[in-house]
Scaffold this motif. Structure first.
Motif, PDB file in Angstrom:
ATOM      1  N   SER A 131       0.810  -1.219   0.000  1.00 13.23           N
ATOM      2  CA  SER A 131       0.000   0.000   0.000  1.00 13.23           C
ATOM      3  C   SER A 131       0.846   1.273   0.000  1.00 13.23           C
ATOM      4  N   SER A 132       2.159   1.132   0.231  1.00 15.15           N
ATOM      5  CA  SER A 132       3.035   2.304   0.123  1.00 15.15           C
ATOM      6  C   SER A 132       3.471   2.547  -1.314  1.00 15.15           C
ATOM      7  N   VAL A 133       3.168   1.580  -2.184  1.00 13.04           N
ATOM      8  CA  VAL A 133       3.515   1.707  -3.598  1.00 13.04           C
ATOM      9  C   VAL A 133       2.258   1.928  -4.437  1.00 13.04           C
ATOM     10  N   THR A 134       1.231   1.114  -4.192  1.00 11.35           N
ATOM     11  CA  THR A 134      -0.049   1.243  -4.892  1.00 11.35           C
ATOM     12  C   THR A 134      -1.127   1.536  -3.870  1.00 11.35           C
ATOM     13  N   THR A 135      -1.775   2.666  -4.005  1.00 14.86           N
ATOM     14  CA  THR A 135      -2.798   3.049  -3.027  1.00 14.86           C
ATOM     15  C   THR A 135      -3.906   2.009  -2.957  1.00 14.86           C
ATOM     16  N   ARG A 136      -4.535   1.924  -1.799  1.00 15.25           N
ATOM     17  CA  ARG A 136      -5.529   0.884  -1.560  1.00 15.25           C
ATOM     18  C   ARG A 136      -6.744   1.005  -2.478  1.00 15.25           C
ATOM     19  N   PHE A 137      -7.009   2.189  -2.960  1.00 17.50           N
ATOM     20  CA  PHE A 137      -8.176   2.378  -3.827  1.00 17.50           C
ATOM     21  C   PHE A 137      -7.834   2.221  -5.302  1.00 17.50           C
ATOM     22  N   ALA A 138      -6.610   1.788  -5.597  1.00 15.09           N
ATOM     23  CA  ALA A 138      -6.188   1.564  -6.986  1.00 15.09           C
ATOM     24  C   ALA A 138      -5.877   0.086  -7.186  1.00 15.09           C
ATOM     25  N   GLY A 139      -5.875  -0.323  -8.423  1.00 14.43           N
ATOM     26  CA  GLY A 139      -5.506  -1.688  -8.755  1.00 14.43           C
ATOM     27  C   GLY A 139      -6.673  -2.655  -8.672  1.00 14.43           C
ATOM     28  N   PRO A 140      -6.434  -3.904  -9.065  1.00 21.85           N
ATOM     29  CA  PRO A 140      -7.505  -4.912  -9.080  1.00 21.85           C
ATOM     30  C   PRO A 140      -8.037  -5.179  -7.672  1.00 21.85           C
ATOM     31  N   ALA A 141      -9.325  -5.408  -7.575  1.00 21.16           N
ATOM     32  CA  ALA A 141      -9.954  -5.650  -6.264  1.00 21.16           C
ATOM     33  C   ALA A 141      -9.997  -7.149  -5.980  1.00 21.16           C
ATOM     34  N   THR A 142      -8.834  -7.752  -5.771  1.00 25.97           N
ATOM     35  CA  THR A 142      -8.818  -9.100  -5.228  1.00 25.97           C
ATOM     36  C   THR A 142      -9.062  -8.999  -3.725  1.00 25.97           C
ATOM     37  N   PHE A 143      -9.409 -10.122  -3.090  1.00 26.73           N
ATOM     38  CA  PHE A 143      -9.657 -10.077  -1.654  1.00 26.73           C
ATOM     39  C   PHE A 143      -8.379  -9.653  -0.930  1.00 26.73           C
ATOM     40  N   ALA A 144      -8.497  -8.601  -0.106  1.00 21.60           N
ATOM     41  CA  ALA A 144      -7.381  -8.058   0.677  1.00 21.60           C
ATOM     42  C   ALA A 144      -6.186  -7.705  -0.199  1.00 21.60           C
TER      43      ALA A 144
END
Length: 322
Positions: free
Chosen positions: A14-27
């Motif tokens: 999450s320090s590289v890719t924000t939590r609201f970005a990228g594919p929504a796999t579980f966790a």
């Protein structure tokens, strides 16, 4: 220890890719096809043809994955880092027909069995509670009859609805009839609300179930309840099935058959943590209906329940994951 020097592939940083970005796999976990093997697989079953009231649980796997973006890798309540202890993956969704319940049950059983045959333990996001039956068939094929810890506002041991034997209100009667469950260790937790008649409880008792109502949890407290459940389970292989409507509608409005007077999300999570050490071989969380949710309350609750279930499996498998 893992069988290879390669550590598990964990969630996106999450320090590289924000939590609201990228594919929504579980966790934000890796997909099954991104790793050589998986110890624990989170899998969706977008099926809700078995519901008797509000439809919409077919959209739950997507909603719960979105709500799981904020989950973090260390579980302080259980003192475990599940994604570092074991290779945990998102295995996508089991594909099944929405038009034929019997065919869908067969498809779910076949695909769940295929995942289990790789050595992975499944934590499943439903879908309506019908999906518990094929999942239990797959688990019992591998482990024999299992103990069941069933969190739900309802018994789900009715015989038929409109003459149909396979619905979200009947899976555990069918599971007992098919010999999938160890009838010395069956427990409902959180039941409440009106029934069709006193005979519902008599029939349920005849099948071997013990009942801890939501009022019992309130009066006895979570520690006493969890201890009693742990004693009943013993060292048997255990399956945990969580209908999100076990929670009060204040904590889970987005579900198909809500009942007032339910557990809080804190009570549910603490009871789950209280059975740590049990031989958990599979689990599901079902009946999230996102269309009736508000501010993702229900999906967030379900995501945390699934995270606790993954953590309980990882804790049990500590030192044995590949």
């Amino acid at each position: 220890m893992h069988g290879t020097a390669r550590p598990p592939l964990g969630p996106a940083d999450s320090s590289v890719t924000t939590r609201f970005a990228g594919p929504a796999t579980f966790a934000r976990l890796p997909r099954l096809d991104q790793v050589p093997n998986a110890d624990i697989a989170v899998v969706g079953v977008p099926f809700d043809t078995g519901v008797s009231y509000r439809p919409g649980a077919r959209f739950a796997p997507t909603a719960v994955r979105e709500a799981s973006r904020l989950l973090r890798p260390y579980h302080p309540g259980l003192d475990v880092s599940p994604f570092a202890e074991c290779q945990v993956v998102d295995a996508g969704d089991i594909a099944c027909t929405p038009y034929d319940i019997g065919a869908a049950i067969a498809e779910i059983e076949l695909q769940a069995s295929g995942l289990m045959d790789t050595g992975a333990k499944l934590v499943t996001i439903g879908g309506d509670h019908t999906v518990a039956l094929p999942l239990l068939r797959a688990v019992a094929r591998r482990h024999g009859p299992v103990a069941l810890l069933h969190f739900d506002a309802h018994l789900d041991t009715w015989d038929t609805y409109f003459g149909e034997p396979y619905t979200h209100g009947t899976p555990f009667r069918r599971a007992v009839e098919e010999g999938l469950l160890d009838t010395e260790a069956l427990s409902h937790v959180g039941t409440r609300g009106p029934l069709y008649g006193r005979g519902d409880l008599d029939e349920d008792r005849r099948l071997g179930f013990g009942v801890v109502t939501s009022a019992d949890v309130m009066r006895r407290g979570v520690d006493e309840v969890a201890h009693a459940l742990r004693e009943r389970i013993g060292d048997r292989p255990l399956y945990v099935s969580v209908d999100i409507d076990v929670l009060d509608p204040a904590h889970a409005p987005g579900t198909g058959t809500p009942e007032a007077g339910g557990l809080t999300s804190r009570e549910l999570l603490e009871i789950l943590r209280g059975v740590a050490g049990a031989n958990l071989v599979g689990a599901d969380v079902v009946e999230v209906a996102p269309a009736y949710d508000h501010a993702d309350i229900t999906s967030v609750a379900a995501a945390h329940v699934a995270y606790d279930l993954v953590s309980l499996v990882a804790l049990n498998e500590r030192g044995r994951c590949r």
